[in-house]
Motif scaffolding. Structure first.
Motif, PDB file in Angstrom:
ATOM      1  N   ASP A   1      -3.689  -7.467   1.002  1.00 37.85           N
ATOM      2  CA  ASP A   1      -4.716  -6.572   1.537  1.00 37.85           C
ATOM      3  C   ASP A   1      -4.405  -6.278   3.007  1.00 37.85           C
ATOM      4  O   ASP A   1      -4.394  -7.188   3.825  1.00 37.85           O
ATOM      5  CB  ASP A   1      -6.093  -7.224   1.408  1.00 37.85           C
ATOM      6  CG  ASP A   1      -7.227  -6.282   1.788  1.00 37.85           C
ATOM      7  OD1 ASP A   1      -6.938  -5.194   2.333  1.00 37.85           O
ATOM      8  OD2 ASP A   1      -8.389  -6.629   1.536  1.00 37.85           O
TER       9      ASP A   1
ATOM     10  N   GLU B   1       0.026 -10.647   3.732  1.00 38.55           N
ATOM     11  CA  GLU B   1      -1.191 -10.523   2.924  1.00 38.55           C
ATOM     12  C   GLU B   1      -1.144  -9.204   2.152  1.00 38.55           C
ATOM     13  O   GLU B   1      -0.781  -8.161   2.689  1.00 38.55           O
ATOM     14  CB  GLU B   1      -2.428 -10.538   3.816  1.00 38.55           C
ATOM     15  CG  GLU B   1      -2.823 -11.910   4.317  1.00 38.55           C
ATOM     16  CD  GLU B   1      -3.658 -12.679   3.311  1.00 38.55           C
ATOM     17  OE1 GLU B   1      -3.852 -12.152   2.190  1.00 38.55           O
ATOM     18  OE2 GLU B   1      -4.103 -13.787   3.633  1.00 38.55           O
TER      19      GLU B   1
ATOM     20  N   TRP C   1      -8.070  -7.690  -3.403  1.00 40.43           N
ATOM     21  CA  TRP C   1      -7.751  -6.394  -2.808  1.00 40.43           C
ATOM     22  C   TRP C   1      -8.211  -5.295  -3.763  1.00 40.43           C
ATOM     23  O   TRP C   1      -7.495  -4.878  -4.649  1.00 40.43           O
ATOM     24  CB  TRP C   1      -6.261  -6.295  -2.515  1.00 40.43           C
ATOM     25  CG  TRP C   1      -5.864  -5.014  -1.837  1.00 40.43           C
ATOM     26  CD1 TRP C   1      -6.640  -4.220  -1.057  1.00 40.43           C
ATOM     27  CD2 TRP C   1      -4.575  -4.385  -1.903  1.00 40.43           C
ATOM     28  NE1 TRP C   1      -5.931  -3.133  -0.614  1.00 40.43           N
ATOM     29  CE2 TRP C   1      -4.665  -3.203  -1.118  1.00 40.43           C
ATOM     30  CE3 TRP C   1      -3.373  -4.700  -2.530  1.00 40.43           C
ATOM     31  CZ2 TRP C   1      -3.572  -2.351  -0.964  1.00 40.43           C
ATOM     32  CZ3 TRP C   1      -2.308  -3.850  -2.370  1.00 40.43           C
ATOM     33  CH2 TRP C   1      -2.412  -2.688  -1.590  1.00 40.43           C
TER      34      TRP C   1
ATOM     35  N   PRO D   1      -3.268  -7.708  -7.037  1.00 34.64           N
ATOM     36  CA  PRO D   1      -4.439  -7.319  -6.231  1.00 34.64           C
ATOM     37  C   PRO D   1      -5.761  -7.810  -6.795  1.00 34.64           C
ATOM     38  O   PRO D   1      -6.666  -8.163  -6.031  1.00 34.64           O
ATOM     39  CB  PRO D   1      -4.360  -5.783  -6.232  1.00 34.64           C
ATOM     40  CG  PRO D   1      -2.908  -5.489  -6.356  1.00 34.64           C
ATOM     41  CD  PRO D   1      -2.355  -6.556  -7.257  1.00 34.64           C
TER      42      PRO D   1
ATOM     43  N   GLY E   1      -6.223  -1.849  -3.966  1.00 35.16           N
ATOM     44  CA  GLY E   1      -4.967  -1.990  -4.690  1.00 35.16           C
ATOM     45  C   GLY E   1      -5.168  -2.077  -6.182  1.00 35.16           C
ATOM     46  O   GLY E   1      -4.430  -1.478  -6.967  1.00 35.16           O
TER      47      GLY E   1
ATOM     48  N   TYR F   1     -11.508 -14.903  -5.263  1.00 31.01           N
ATOM     49  CA  TYR F   1     -10.276 -15.059  -4.489  1.00 31.01           C
ATOM     50  C   TYR F   1      -9.706 -16.443  -4.746  1.00 31.01           C
ATOM     51  O   TYR F   1     -10.057 -17.412  -4.107  1.00 31.01           O
ATOM     52  CB  TYR F   1     -10.566 -14.865  -3.008  1.00 31.01           C
ATOM     53  CG  TYR F   1      -9.336 -14.736  -2.169  1.00 31.01           C
ATOM     54  CD1 TYR F   1      -8.988 -15.739  -1.268  1.00 31.01           C
ATOM     55  CD2 TYR F   1      -8.519 -13.619  -2.261  1.00 31.01           C
ATOM     56  CE1 TYR F   1      -7.862 -15.626  -0.491  1.00 31.01           C
ATOM     57  CE2 TYR F   1      -7.396 -13.500  -1.492  1.00 31.01           C
ATOM     58  CZ  TYR F   1      -7.065 -14.496  -0.605  1.00 31.01           C
ATOM     59  OH  TYR F   1      -5.946 -14.384   0.172  1.00 31.01           O
TER      60      TYR F   1
ATOM     61  N   ARG G   1      -6.532  -7.784   5.835  1.00 37.52           N
ATOM     62  CA  ARG G   1      -6.483  -9.218   6.118  1.00 37.52           C
ATOM     63  C   ARG G   1      -5.279  -9.616   6.958  1.00 37.52           C
ATOM     64  O   ARG G   1      -5.159 -10.778   7.360  1.00 37.52           O
ATOM     65  CB  ARG G   1      -6.469 -10.005   4.808  1.00 37.52           C
ATOM     66  CG  ARG G   1      -7.791  -9.899   4.046  1.00 37.52           C
ATOM     67  CD  ARG G   1      -7.672 -10.559   2.695  1.00 37.52           C
ATOM     68  NE  ARG G   1      -8.932 -10.471   1.960  1.00 37.52           N
ATOM     69  CZ  ARG G   1      -9.049 -10.682   0.662  1.00 37.52           C
ATOM     70  NH1 ARG G   1      -7.984 -10.985  -0.044  1.00 37.52           N
ATOM     71  NH2 ARG G   1     -10.215 -10.570   0.058  1.00 37.52           N
TER      72      ARG G   1
ATOM     73  N   GLU H   1       0.829  -1.208   0.000  1.00 37.74           N
ATOM     74  CA  GLU H   1       0.000   0.000   0.000  1.00 37.74           C
ATOM     75  C   GLU H   1       0.864   1.259   0.000  1.00 37.74           C
ATOM     76  O   GLU H   1       0.482   2.282  -0.591  1.00 37.74           O
ATOM     77  CB  GLU H   1      -0.964   0.005   1.191  1.00 37.74           C
ATOM     78  CG  GLU H   1      -0.330  -0.016   2.566  1.00 37.74           C
ATOM     79  CD  GLU H   1      -0.168  -1.423   3.131  1.00 37.74           C
ATOM     80  OE1 GLU H   1      -0.120  -1.570   4.363  1.00 37.74           O
ATOM     81  OE2 GLU H   1      -0.078  -2.369   2.312  1.00 37.74           O
TER      82      GLU H   1
END
Length: 415
Positions: free
Chosen positions: A279, A277, A235, A230, A238, A376, A282, A179
Motif C-alpha cells: 500500500d 509496503e 490494500w 493486496p 489494489g 491485516y 503505508r 501501483e
C-alpha cells in the motif's frame, strides 16, 4: 559543441546517449547527454520536462547541469558534471562476491534519500530510480562514497499534493511499484520510495535483483508472492483494481523478507520492509525514512524521528506528537529480553508487530503498534529465529525462489 572535444561513450538509453567530453579551453572533463528527439527552436527545448526539472533542482546529491546547447540540426545537448566513479550497477557487479558493509549501505542510501526528499519537496517525482542512475564519485575503496542521482528524463512535476493521473509506462520494470504495474494512474511520490527499497535490497543481496521479472505479468507475480496479495495486506485499491482487471493470483500473506535478504542487519531490513509496503499510503516518505534507526549516526544523539504513527521515544522525551495515538506503549526495554522472546510474546498476546528496532541502547524502547485492520494478517519479516518455530515457511516463499519455467501455469493473471 565546437568548444568540446568528444570522447568515449558512457552509456545509451531510450531517450539519448551520454558521452565523455573535454572543454578545449579549460580542459574540464564533462559528460554530454544528447537527446534523440529533435527540437524546433530554443523555446521548445526549454519546455522539455527534463530541462525544466534541471532548471528547478539544485542539490549536492543530484548531478549538476552546466550548460544546455541546441545545434543547427535541432539536437539538444546537456552538459553535465562528470562523475568518474561509475554507477551503482557497476559497483554491484564489482563487489558481487563480497557484501557491502553497513557503513557503505548507510552512506549510499542516506545520500540517495536526501536527494529524493529534496526532489519531492520541490514537487518532482523522479520515476526512474535504479542502480544505473545512481552515480558514484568514489570507486568504493574508501568508506567516504558520494553519490549523485542522474537521468531526470522521466521526472514529473506535481503541482498539488493530491495524486493525479500520470502515465504508467515509467520506471525500469524491476524497480516498478505495484501501483504502476496495476496501471493505477493516480500514483505519487511513494512510487519512488518503492524503487529505493528494491535498489537497497539488491545492494544487500550482492547485486542480485529482488524482483527480476521477465515481463510485467511475471513482475507482479513475484512481488505478490513475496509481499502478499493486496486483499491480505489491507490494500483496498489494489484489490479492487485486480478484480476490475480480472487479475487472478493466490491470496498469499507476506512471506519472510529475511529468507530472501539473509545478509541484511535488522535496521537495514526494517527500512527495506517499510519501503516495500504494498500500500503506497503505508510507505514512509523520503524525509521520514531519513529518521530511521539505520541512519541514527547521521541524526542528533538525543532525537530520532520516525514516520508519523511509528515514533520512537527516548526516556525523558515529551509527549508523543504522532498524528495518531491509538498504539499501545511498549512493555519491553531493549536488552531486557532477547529479540525472539519479545516478538513471540507480542504476537501471541496483542498481535503486534515491531516496526523499528534501534541499536542496543538501554534507554530506547522499541515501539509496538497494533495491526491496521482485523483483516491485516502480516508476518514478522526481520526475525530469522521465527523460521525455527515449527511453521512451514517454504510454501510462502517458493513462488519467489522458483524460476520462470517452474512457475509456468502457477498463476493466471488474465491481463
Amino acid at each position: 559543441m565546437h568548444r568540446y572535444e568528444i570522447g568515449a561513450s558512457l552509456g545509451e538509453g531510450a531517450f539519448g546517449q551520454v558521452r565523455q567530453a573535454k572543454h578545449k579551453e579549460t580542459g574540464e572533463k564533462v559528460a554530454i547527454k544528447t537527446l534523440k528527439d529533435k527540437c524546433r527552436d530554443f523555446n521548445t527545448m526549454m519546455r522539455l520536462p527534463e530541462v525544466k526539472a534541471l532548471r528547478a533542482i539544485s542539490h549536492e546529491n543530484i548531478v549538476k547541469c552546466k550548460e544546455l546547447l541546441l545545434d543547427r540540426k535541432g539536437y539538444v545537448h546537456m552538459v553535465f558534471e562528470l562523475v568518474e566513479g561509475g554507477n551503482l550497477e557497476a559497483f554491484n557487479r564489482k563487489h558481487r562476491g563480497s557484501p557491502l558493509t553497513e557503513l557503505h549501505i548507510r552512506s549510499i542510501f542516506y545520500q540517495l534519500l536526501r536527494a529524493i526528499s529534496y526532489m519531492h519537496s520541490m514537487r518532482h517525482m523522479h520515476r526512474d530510480i535504479k542502480p544505473e542512475n545512481i552515480l558514484l564519485q568514489s570507486n568504493g575503496a574508501t568508506d567516504n562514497i558520494k553519490i549523485k542521482v542522474a537521468d531526470l528524463g522521466l521526472t514529473k512535476f506535481c503541482e498539488s499534493a493530491k495524486p493525479r493521473p500520470h502515465t504508467t509506462y515509467v520506471a525500469t520494470r524491476w524497480y516498478r511499484s505495484p501501483e504502476i504495474l496495476l496501471r493505477i494512474s493516480n500514483y505519487s511520490f511513494p512510487s519512488d520510495l518503492w524503487a529505493v527499497g528494491a535498489v537497497m535490497a539488491e545492494v544487500v543481496c550482492r547485486g542480485e535483483p529482488l524482483f527480476p521479472g521477465d515481463d510485467e505479468r511475471d513482475q507482479l507475480a513475484r512481488i505478490i508472492a513475496l509481499r502478499g496479495h493486496p486483499a491480505m495486506v489491507g490494500w483496498q485499491l489494489g484489490e479492487i483494481t485486480m478484480n476490475e482487471r480480472h487479475i487472478r493470483l493466490p491470496k498469499t500473506t507476506p512471506s519472510s523478507l529475511r529468507s530472501v535478504v539473509p545478509l541484511a542487519s535488522l535496521p537495514v531490513l526494517q527500512l527495506i520492509s517499510d519501503l516495500l509496503e504494498m500500500d503506497p499510503a503505508r510507505r514512509p516518505s523520503a524525509s521520514e525514512a531519513l529518521g530511521y534507526p539505520l541512519f541514527v549516526s547521521h541524526r542528533p544523539e538525543n532525537y530520532i524521528r520516525l514516520p508519523s504513527g511509528k515514533r520512537q521515544r527516548l526516556d525523558g522525551e515529551g509527549l508523543d506528537t504522532a498524528r495518531t495515538r491509538d498504539y499501545p506503549s511498549s512493555r519491553w526495554t531493549a536488552g531486557s529480553q532477547n529479540e525472539d522472546e519479545i516478538l513471540r510474546q507480542g504476537s501471541e498476546s496483542k498481535r503486534v508487530r515491531v516496526k523499528a528496532l534501534l541499536p542496543p541502547k538501554d534507554t530506547v524502547k522499541p515501539h509496538m503498534h497494533a495491526p491496521r485492520s482485523p483483516q491485516y494478517n502480516e508476518k514478522v519479516f526481520n526475525i530469522p529465529s521465527l523460521l525455527d518455530n515449527g511453521d512451514n515457511w517454504s510454501d510462502s516463499t517458493i513462488c519467489h525462489q522458483l524460476g520462470r519455467r517452474s512457475r509456468a501455469g502457477k498463476f493466471d493473471l488474465g491481463i
